[in-house]
Design a protein around this motif. Structure first.
Motif, PDB file in Angstrom:
ATOM      1  N   ARG A 103       0.834  -1.208   0.000  1.00 33.62           N
ATOM      2  CA  ARG A 103       0.000   0.000   0.000  1.00 33.62           C
ATOM      3  C   ARG A 103       0.868   1.257   0.000  1.00 33.62           C
ATOM      4  O   ARG A 103       0.625   2.201  -0.751  1.00 33.62           O
ATOM      5  N   LEU A 104       1.908   1.278   0.850  1.00 33.63           N
ATOM      6  CA  LEU A 104       2.806   2.430   0.876  1.00 33.63           C
ATOM      7  C   LEU A 104       3.573   2.556  -0.435  1.00 33.63           C
ATOM      8  O   LEU A 104       3.798   3.667  -0.930  1.00 33.63           O
ATOM      9  N   ARG A 105       3.969   1.422  -1.007  1.00 38.66           N
ATOM     10  CA  ARG A 105       4.667   1.464  -2.295  1.00 38.66           C
ATOM     11  C   ARG A 105       3.760   2.015  -3.391  1.00 38.66           C
ATOM     12  O   ARG A 105       4.212   2.783  -4.256  1.00 38.66           O
ATOM     13  N   ARG A 106       2.499   1.624  -3.384  1.00 42.62           N
ATOM     14  CA  ARG A 106       1.565   2.102  -4.398  1.00 42.62           C
ATOM     15  C   ARG A 106       1.391   3.616  -4.306  1.00 42.62           C
ATOM     16  O   ARG A 106       1.418   4.326  -5.314  1.00 42.62           O
ATOM     17  N   ILE A 107       1.213   4.117  -3.082  1.00 42.36           N
ATOM     18  CA  ILE A 107       1.074   5.562  -2.890  1.00 42.36           C
ATOM     19  C   ILE A 107       2.335   6.278  -3.338  1.00 42.36           C
ATOM     20  O   ILE A 107       2.282   7.332  -3.989  1.00 42.36           O
ATOM     21  N   ALA A 108       3.505   5.706  -3.003  1.00 41.83           N
ATOM     22  CA  ALA A 108       4.772   6.328  -3.382  1.00 41.83           C
ATOM     23  C   ALA A 108       4.912   6.409  -4.898  1.00 41.83           C
ATOM     24  O   ALA A 108       5.310   7.449  -5.446  1.00 41.83           O
ATOM     25  N   ARG A 109       4.598   5.322  -5.605  1.00 44.85           N
ATOM     26  CA  ARG A 109       4.717   5.324  -7.068  1.00 44.85           C
ATOM     27  C   ARG A 109       3.812   6.371  -7.698  1.00 44.85           C
ATOM     28  O   ARG A 109       4.216   7.078  -8.622  1.00 44.85           O
ATOM     29  N   ARG A 110       2.585   6.471  -7.207  1.00 42.98           N
ATOM     30  CA  ARG A 110       1.630   7.421  -7.786  1.00 42.98           C
ATOM     31  C   ARG A 110       2.055   8.866  -7.593  1.00 42.98           C
ATOM     32  O   ARG A 110       1.625   9.748  -8.333  1.00 42.98           O
ATOM     33  N   ASN A 111       2.872   9.124  -6.578  1.00 48.21           N
ATOM     34  CA  ASN A 111       3.218  10.497  -6.233  1.00 48.21           C
ATOM     35  C   ASN A 111       4.702  10.812  -6.404  1.00 48.21           C
ATOM     36  O   ASN A 111       5.184  11.816  -5.878  1.00 48.21           O
ATOM     37  N   ALA A 112       5.424   9.954  -7.148  1.00 49.02           N
ATOM     38  CA  ALA A 112       6.850  10.164  -7.399  1.00 49.02           C
ATOM     39  C   ALA A 112       7.604  10.395  -6.087  1.00 49.02           C
ATOM     40  O   ALA A 112       8.423  11.304  -5.968  1.00 49.02           O
ATOM     41  N   ALA A 113       7.302   9.572  -5.106  1.00 50.77           N
ATOM     42  CA  ALA A 113       7.898   9.693  -3.770  1.00 50.77           C
ATOM     43  C   ALA A 113       8.481   8.341  -3.373  1.00 50.77           C
ATOM     44  O   ALA A 113       8.512   7.390  -4.157  1.00 50.77           O
ATOM     45  N   THR A 114       8.951   8.246  -2.134  1.00 48.61           N
ATOM     46  CA  THR A 114       9.477   6.997  -1.598  1.00 48.61           C
ATOM     47  C   THR A 114       8.565   6.506  -0.478  1.00 48.61           C
ATOM     48  O   THR A 114       7.717   7.257   0.035  1.00 48.61           O
ATOM     49  N   VAL A 115       8.749   5.255  -0.081  1.00 47.53           N
ATOM     50  CA  VAL A 115       7.986   4.724   1.061  1.00 47.53           C
ATOM     51  C   VAL A 115       8.260   5.560   2.299  1.00 47.53           C
ATOM     52  O   VAL A 115       7.340   5.850   3.085  1.00 47.53           O
ATOM     53  N   ASN A 116       9.508   5.991   2.492  1.00 50.04           N
ATOM     54  CA  ASN A 116       9.836   6.825   3.650  1.00 50.04           C
ATOM     55  C   ASN A 116       9.085   8.156   3.601  1.00 50.04           C
ATOM     56  O   ASN A 116       8.617   8.660   4.627  1.00 50.04           O
ATOM     57  N   ASP A 117       8.956   8.739   2.406  1.00 47.22           N
ATOM     58  CA  ASP A 117       8.193   9.982   2.260  1.00 47.22           C
ATOM     59  C   ASP A 117       6.731   9.771   2.660  1.00 47.22           C
ATOM     60  O   ASP A 117       6.128  10.612   3.349  1.00 47.22           O
ATOM     61  N   VAL A 118       6.149   8.661   2.212  1.00 43.42           N
ATOM     62  CA  VAL A 118       4.746   8.366   2.542  1.00 43.42           C
ATOM     63  C   VAL A 118       4.577   8.227   4.049  1.00 43.42           C
ATOM     64  O   VAL A 118       3.640   8.772   4.646  1.00 43.42           O
ATOM     65  N   TYR A 119       5.488   7.486   4.669  1.00 42.97           N
ATOM     66  CA  TYR A 119       5.457   7.313   6.133  1.00 42.97           C
ATOM     67  C   TYR A 119       5.524   8.661   6.848  1.00 42.97           C
ATOM     68  O   TYR A 119       4.718   8.950   7.743  1.00 42.97           O
ATOM     69  N   LEU A 120       6.468   9.532   6.462  1.00 41.20           N
ATOM     70  CA  LEU A 120       6.631  10.820   7.127  1.00 41.20           C
ATOM     71  C   LEU A 120       5.433  11.733   6.875  1.00 41.20           C
ATOM     72  O   LEU A 120       4.987  12.456   7.784  1.00 41.20           O
ATOM     73  N   ALA A 121       4.912  11.715   5.655  1.00 37.75           N
ATOM     74  CA  ALA A 121       3.743  12.544   5.361  1.00 37.75           C
ATOM     75  C   ALA A 121       2.542  12.105   6.186  1.00 37.75           C
ATOM     76  O   ALA A 121       1.753  12.944   6.658  1.00 37.75           O
ATOM     77  N   ALA A 122       2.391  10.792   6.381  1.00 35.85           N
ATOM     78  CA  ALA A 122       1.289  10.299   7.212  1.00 35.85           C
ATOM     79  C   ALA A 122       1.490  10.679   8.679  1.00 35.85           C
ATOM     80  O   ALA A 122       0.523  10.956   9.399  1.00 35.85           O
ATOM     81  N   VAL A 123       2.758  10.699   9.146  1.00 39.64           N
ATOM     82  CA  VAL A 123       3.036  11.179  10.511  1.00 39.64           C
ATOM     83  C   VAL A 123       2.646  12.643  10.640  1.00 39.64           C
ATOM     84  O   VAL A 123       2.005  13.053  11.617  1.00 39.64           O
ATOM     85  N   ALA A 124       3.013  13.460   9.639  1.00 40.17           N
ATOM     86  CA  ALA A 124       2.652  14.883   9.665  1.00 40.17           C
ATOM     87  C   ALA A 124       1.140  15.052   9.689  1.00 40.17           C
ATOM     88  O   ALA A 124       0.606  15.881  10.453  1.00 40.17           O
ATOM     89  N   GLY A 125       0.421  14.265   8.870  1.00 44.69           N
ATOM     90  CA  GLY A 125      -1.031  14.359   8.855  1.00 44.69           C
ATOM     91  C   GLY A 125      -1.659  13.905  10.151  1.00 44.69           C
ATOM     92  O   GLY A 125      -2.645  14.499  10.625  1.00 44.69           O
ATOM     93  N   ALA A 126      -1.103  12.836  10.749  1.00 44.88           N
ATOM     94  CA  ALA A 126      -1.630  12.366  12.032  1.00 44.88           C
ATOM     95  C   ALA A 126      -1.461  13.427  13.114  1.00 44.88           C
ATOM     96  O   ALA A 126      -2.368  13.664  13.923  1.00 44.88           O
ATOM     97  N   LEU A 127      -0.275  14.081  13.148  1.00 42.95           N
ATOM     98  CA  LEU A 127      -0.065  15.148  14.127  1.00 42.95           C
ATOM     99  C   LEU A 127      -1.018  16.314  13.882  1.00 42.95           C
ATOM    100  O   LEU A 127      -1.513  16.936  14.827  1.00 42.95           O
TER     101      LEU A 127
END
Length: 442
Positions: A239-263
């Protein structure tokens, strides 16, 4: 070299254990020394972390677990390393030395949890285990078998000290204890050449800018106090890989962005205006291929702003990806940091090293630590039982930090783990809010 393992209760108390003799087998790294000095200069404080291995078989016994660990330790002397005694009042001369008689009565334990207590019982047990300091006179890890809280399985907790292991060393330790082969756990580690003028210019530019203060959240509930409290969320790695591919990002970027959104959603009333961002420290590994099997510390912290003020999840992800691309610009990330790590003199000030170890706890500079330990290379098995998934227990400077977050993974699943001070209101909401952010991005 023959090693013996003592079952049952420890034969001697920590204060009366016989001292190790002979020279240390290898020296402490600069990171090892930093965390050791922090513990010695701040009595009662330490930095420890752990993982929970979930096994869907309730029949596993502590005797089977001890037998499994004893077999693995006989083939993995690195896990029997402990600190050698200092030659004077400082840590001078301290190194890693093998303990030829580790006591499995100390290192492998069992706790019967309230019947049917489920995840609440597991969480309370994790909080209790985190409050028990590891003995600095023994190998710096312990294991607990947790039983009774669910009828269809057990959990096995592996707890370790940051003095001996960083996130990459955790991969190797778990592989030695529970992996099904004996190959090194890490792959594709970088090499670090000599820094260039551009590298030094980048570092000088950062020093001239200084370190701006991070945003202070009212939602933290005041200065941190109380013990460590653990929550987590499990997601599919694909799931994280799919989001990363769609947004030209990395799995780490997806993880950090979700942390920012959760905060953001957790402290929503504080984001009516942009203002100063919340900053996180993101540890990066500085290991080389020659160090892939060493249990020690080779990490350096990078400060990154989290775009919590951005209301749109995809734009949040784009901003995180832009930040991490800037950090990695030119493919030279870690070059100067690795040079610094190698050049720290053996007689460096203990107070200076302790300050480096505690840099992630400076609340005026960083709001939290956001680690990514990466995906462990399974499968893992314990006494013939396969490990289904893995739950993380990020390290927390108790009494200094509000929050520490880490992404752990085992094969097809990842775990976003949150360790918060007990004083932080509604901290248990953060894991579910992280999952909600993934849903918004997906």
């Amino acid at each position: 070299m023959t090693q013996t393992f003592v079952d049952g209760a420890p034969r001697t108390s920590p204060a009366t254990r016989p001292p190790l003799t002979g020279p240390p087998l290898r020296p402490l790294t600069s990171g090892d020394r930093a965390f050791l000095h922090f513990s010695r200069l701040n009595p009662g404080e330490r930095l420890e972390a752990g993982v929970v291995l979930c096994v869907d078989d309730p029949t596993l016994t502590v005797h089977e677990l001890r037998a499994h660990v004893a077999t693995r330790l006989a083939e993995a002397p690195a896990l029997t390393e402990r600190l050698s005694p200092p030659t004077g009042r400082s840590a001078a001369g301290v190194g890693w030395q093998l303990d030829h008689e580790p006591s499995l009565g100390y290192h492998v334990n069992v706790e019967e949890l309230p019947a049917g207590s489920g995840q609440d019982g597991l969480r309370e047990a994790m909080d209790r285990i985190a409050s028990r300091p590891l003995d600095l006179n023994r190998p710096l890890w312990r294991i607990w078998l947790l039983r009774g809280h669910r009828p269809d399985g057990v959990e096995v907790v592996y707890r370790f000290s940051h003095i001996h292991q960083d996130g990459a060393a955790l991969h190797q330790a778990l592989h030695l204890l529970f992996g099904l082969d004996r190959e090194p756990a890490l792959r594709n580690l970088p090499t670090f050449g000599a820094p260039t003028r551009r590298d030094y210019a980048r570092m000088a530019s950062g020093l001239l800018r200084g370190i701006p203060r991070t945003r202070q959240l009212t939602s933290w509930g005041g200065p941190p106090h109380g013990g460590a409290r653990h929550t987590w969320a499990i997601a599919e790695l694909d799931r994280l890989r799919r989001i990363a591919r769609r947004n030209a990002a990395t799995v780490n970027d997806v993880y950090l962005a979700a942390v920012a959104g959760a905060l953001r959603t957790w402290s929503r009333t504080e984001w009516t205006r942009y203002g100063r961002p919340v900053h996180a420290v993101m540890p990066i590994s500085l290991r080389t291929p020659a160090e892939q099997e060493i249990l020690s510390n080779f990490t350096f912290g990078v400060r990154i702003p989290l775009p919590c003020a951005e209301p749109d999840p995809r734009r949040r992800l784009a901003r995180v990806a832009a930040q991490t691309r800037r950090i990695k610009a030119g493919g030279r990330m870690g070059t100067i940091e690795r040079r610094i790590l190698d050049r720290v003199p053996p007689n460096a000030s203990p107070r200076m090293l302790a300050g480096v170890a505690a840099s992630g706890s400076r609340a005026h500079e960083v709001a939290l630590v956001a680690s990514n330990t990466g995906t462990m290379r399974g499968p893992y098995a314990i006494a013939g039982r396969q490990v289904r998934t893995l739950i993380g227990m990020p390290p927390l400077f108790v009494g200094r930090q509000h929050l520490s977050v880490a992404l752990f993974g085992l094969d097809a699943h990842v775990c976003a783990a949150f360790t918060a001070s007990a004083s932080v209101p509604r901290h248990a909401e953060l894991a579910d809010r992280w999952l909600a952010e993934l849903a918004a991005l997906d």
